[in-house]
Design an enzyme around this catalytic site. Structure first.
Site, PDB file in Angstrom:
ATOM      1  N   HIS A 167      -2.543  24.734 -20.446  1.00  0.00           N
ATOM      2  CA  HIS A 167      -2.980  23.734 -19.475  1.00  0.00           C
ATOM      3  C   HIS A 167      -2.324  22.391 -19.814  1.00  0.00           C
ATOM      4  O   HIS A 167      -2.783  21.693 -20.731  1.00  0.00           O
ATOM      5  CB  HIS A 167      -4.501  23.537 -19.523  1.00  0.00           C
TER       6      HIS A 167
ATOM      7  N   GLU B   2      -8.814  34.205 -24.317  1.00  0.00           N
ATOM      8  CA  GLU B   2     -10.112  34.165 -23.643  1.00  0.00           C
ATOM      9  C   GLU B   2     -10.373  35.581 -23.154  1.00  0.00           C
ATOM     10  O   GLU B   2      -9.598  36.125 -22.366  1.00  0.00           O
ATOM     11  CB  GLU B   2     -10.100  33.181 -22.484  1.00  0.00           C
TER      12      GLU B   2
ATOM     13  N   GLU C 264      -4.328  21.538 -23.426  1.00  0.00           N
ATOM     14  CA  GLU C 264      -5.074  22.687 -23.953  1.00  0.00           C
ATOM     15  C   GLU C 264      -4.199  23.931 -23.859  1.00  0.00           C
ATOM     16  O   GLU C 264      -3.560  24.176 -22.834  1.00  0.00           O
ATOM     17  CB  GLU C 264      -6.358  22.882 -23.144  1.00  0.00           C
TER      18      GLU C 264
END
Length: 646
Positions: A118, A107, A102
């Site tokens: 990630h 965000e 990911e």
């Protein structure tokens, strides 16, 4: 979606990803996220025999948290061990999870923002159970659930992102992520993920680290975990090397707005973990209270919260311009290098706000079929992303279809009537047909013009020369930064008409919506500029298309529409005329401050609007009396940006 059965797969290495974002209506504890995960392009339809839905129905999701709340994973119902959520009647968790790499580009809410990769030890969607899904041990799973994030606030830049700060979260902004490889190719190795913001026409580089224990040089994600006393699961799961391999395989774009039933979003906009002193490095991630974020409270207090994503684009790497390659004076066409020639220039808008019929554009081409200029310079946008019909989706054709029917076909018809003509085309950052949406901008892909040899494609900005006359062209309005001097000089309608350029080209002076009359900006401002200054992003402007009549059924071009500027451009100019030009340039140079003299090209920059060379001397004398030359010239920076965490 790439088509009705497959997700669009994004290849991001050595590319930029850009979008506009408005988080002004997202308070504490909410998260507007945009990210990529290594889902199957068809949603697992071909990989799992039990899957009958696929991408068409939105299945196949996975992320680095190894989502347990999915009701179907790999074509099978996640019913074993399903436990309904005590706080959310629509959710729950099962024994299975769906893990994959990911990359969180963004965000954020109106208080804080972060971007986070990630990595995982498994490729693609991994159907996990038990400890592989982080059950009982957050760091025992196959993915790095924490990731390696860059949150400006937690990195010590507490005045960077928030309402009224350097990046004002109460205003729309553009965010661009650049995935930099070691050899600047899409096959190279990822070495850095960098973020830059654009707001109110200003380019804002990402904040620097402001923590004594860390180097202040860091302003992007590199292959190391910040020293906050956190578990370095990022490195254990492969770090940027693993992310590099995942990006090479491609990612699926995901957008969401959510609140956090596990950690109340404190990791994004408050102090987290709450067991640590908020003054310790990396603990404070924002100004929200540690008591905030309880989903029931958030949903009751902010039921109408929202985030707006728009203008989402993947950009190819910017190609080197002729100047960057050391070619200062490329010839446009060897066939006309020794002959006099005529030039005609047109710029957007090519159709009024009321419709997408492109009648002004067709009338323009109809007029120049008579004059048959050797060179037609066209400045975008051609399929304008800001056009009201396109912005609202009130259109029945795809951009490529509009372009072929309304732009390319009429242009080819002109070439049929004027076989000795060529066209020079410069894109715009608002052009839906361009794959590069930021300034400076690569040229159009030749395939959309069927690689027609009569059409020459330039970057934006671009330079070229014909018969020793240098041209410079850009489709972006020349405008100075606040409090910055500029060389821009606005011509009067009288000056333009004296050269055969339509008086209606002057801003706001015409009620028609001829292409020449509707958008004066480039024709008006460029002739006095010795650089493209400073342009990093489009300037907000009132639409000039709407100054026209609402309908163009009765449109008639102005009397001078399609007038052609005819320079005397023979390569056999006699020496006396060369001396006149040289003398004029000497007079101009004498009025330029010494620090600028080395930055100005040796030749006079004719930039789109060309005058007869045998009148240059008198024109220079007139202009020298009124021209105030700026003391500094700024070049436009390359726009690069990045995003957040998950």
């Amino acid at each position: 979606m790439a088509d009705k059965n497959k997700y669009e797969v994004f290849q991001l290495l050595n590319k930029e990803f850009t979008f506009n974002i408005d988080v002004s209506n997202l308070p504490c504890s909410l998260n507007g996220a945009l990210y990529f995960t290594e889902m199957d392009a068809d949603g697992g339809l071909s990989k799992y025999s039990g899957s009958k839905a696929g991408a068409k129905y939105g299945t196949g999701y996975c992320d680095a948290q190894c989502a347990h709340d999915l009701k179907f994973i790999g074509g099978e119902a996640n019913v074993a061990g399903w436990t309904p959520s005590t706080s959310d009647s629509n959710s729950g968790t099962g024994n299975w999870g769906a893990c994959c790499h990911e990359v969180d580009i963004w965000e954020a809410n109106s208080i804080s923002a972060a971007f986070t990769p990630h990595p995982c030890t498994k490729d693609g969607l991994f159907h996990c159970t038990g400890i592989d899904c982080h059950v009982g041990n957050r760091y025992g799973g196959v993915c790095d659930a924490d990731g390696c994030d860059f949150n400006s606030y937690s990195m010590g830049a507490k005045d960077f992102f928030s309402p009224g700060k350097t990046v004002d979260s109460m205003k729309m902004m553009t965010v661009i992520t650049q995935f930099i490889t070691d050899d600047n190719t899409s096959t190279g190795t990822l070495k850095e993920i960098r973020c830059v913001y654009v707001q109110d026409g200003n380019v804002i580089q990402n904040s620097k680290v402001n923590i004594p224990e860390l180097s202040t040089e860091y302003d992007s994600l590199t292959d190391q975990k910040t020293i906050f006393g956190d578990a370095d699961d990022f490195s254990k799961k492969g770090g940027l090397a693993a992310i590099n391999k995942s990006l090479a395989r491609g990612g699926i774009l995901v957008m969401s707005t959510w609140d956090d039933y596990d950690a109340n979003m404190l990791w994004l906009d408050s102090s987290y973990p709450t067991t640590k002193n908020s003054s310790a490095p990396g603990v404070a991630c924002g100004t929200c209270s540690t008591d905030s974020g309880v989903p029931a409270d958030v949903e009751a207090a902010s039921p109408n919260s929202s985030v707006t994503f728009s203008n989402i684009r993947q950009l190819p790497p910017l190609k080197a311009s002729p100047v960057a390659s050391g070619i200062e004076d490329p010839k446009l066409d060897s066939l006309i290098v020794s002959l006099p020639f005529s030039v005609c220039v047109a710029c957007s808008p090519y159709t009024p706000d009321a419709n997408l019929l492109y009648k002004p554009w067709r009338y323009f081409l109809q007029n120049i079929k008579t004059s048959k200029p050797e060179v037609v310079i066209l400045l975008g946008p051609f399929i304008d992303s800001t056009h009201p019909k396109i912005k609202t989706g009130d259109v029945d054709s795809a951009p490529a279809q509009l372009f072929k029917a309304h732009i390319l076909a009429p242009l080819c018809s002109f070439f049929d009537s004027s076989p000795n003509s060529i066209s020079v085309i410069v894109p715009s950052i608002c052009d839906l047909m361009s794959h590069h949406a930021m300034f400076p901008q690569s040229e159009f892909d030749g395939s959309i013009f069927n690689n027609d040899p009569r059409i020459r494609l330039l970057p934006n900005p671009g330079r070229f020369s014909i018969n020793d006359i240098s041209f410079a062209a850009t489709s972006v309005e020349i405008q100075a930064l606040p409090d910055t001097p500029t060389l821009t000089y606005n011509l009067s309608a009288g000056e333009m008409s004296s050269d055969g350029i339509v008086p209606g080209c002057h801003s706001g002076s015409s009620g028609t919506h001829s292409p020449l009359a509707s958008t004066p900006y480039v024709v008006v401002t460029i002739p006095r500029s010795h650089c493209f200054n400073p342009i990093a992003a489009p300037v907000t402007r009132t639409s000039v298309r709407s100054q026209s009549n609402n309908e163009d059924d009765d449109f008639q071009p102005s009397e001078n529409a399609g007038s052609v500027v005819r320079p005397f451009a023979s390569s056999t100019l006699n020496q006396s005329k060369r001396n006149v030009t040289s003398s004029g340039m000497g007079m101009l140079a004498s009025r330029i401050p010494p620090p600028l003299q080395t930055r100005i090209p040796a030749k006079f920059l004719c930039s789109i609007r060309i005058r007869y060379l045998d009148t240059i001397k008198e024109q220079l004398k007139t202009r020298l009396k009124s021209t105030e030359v700026a003391s500094e010239c700024h070049r436009a920076p390359l726009l690069i940006t990045s995003r957040s965490r998950g």
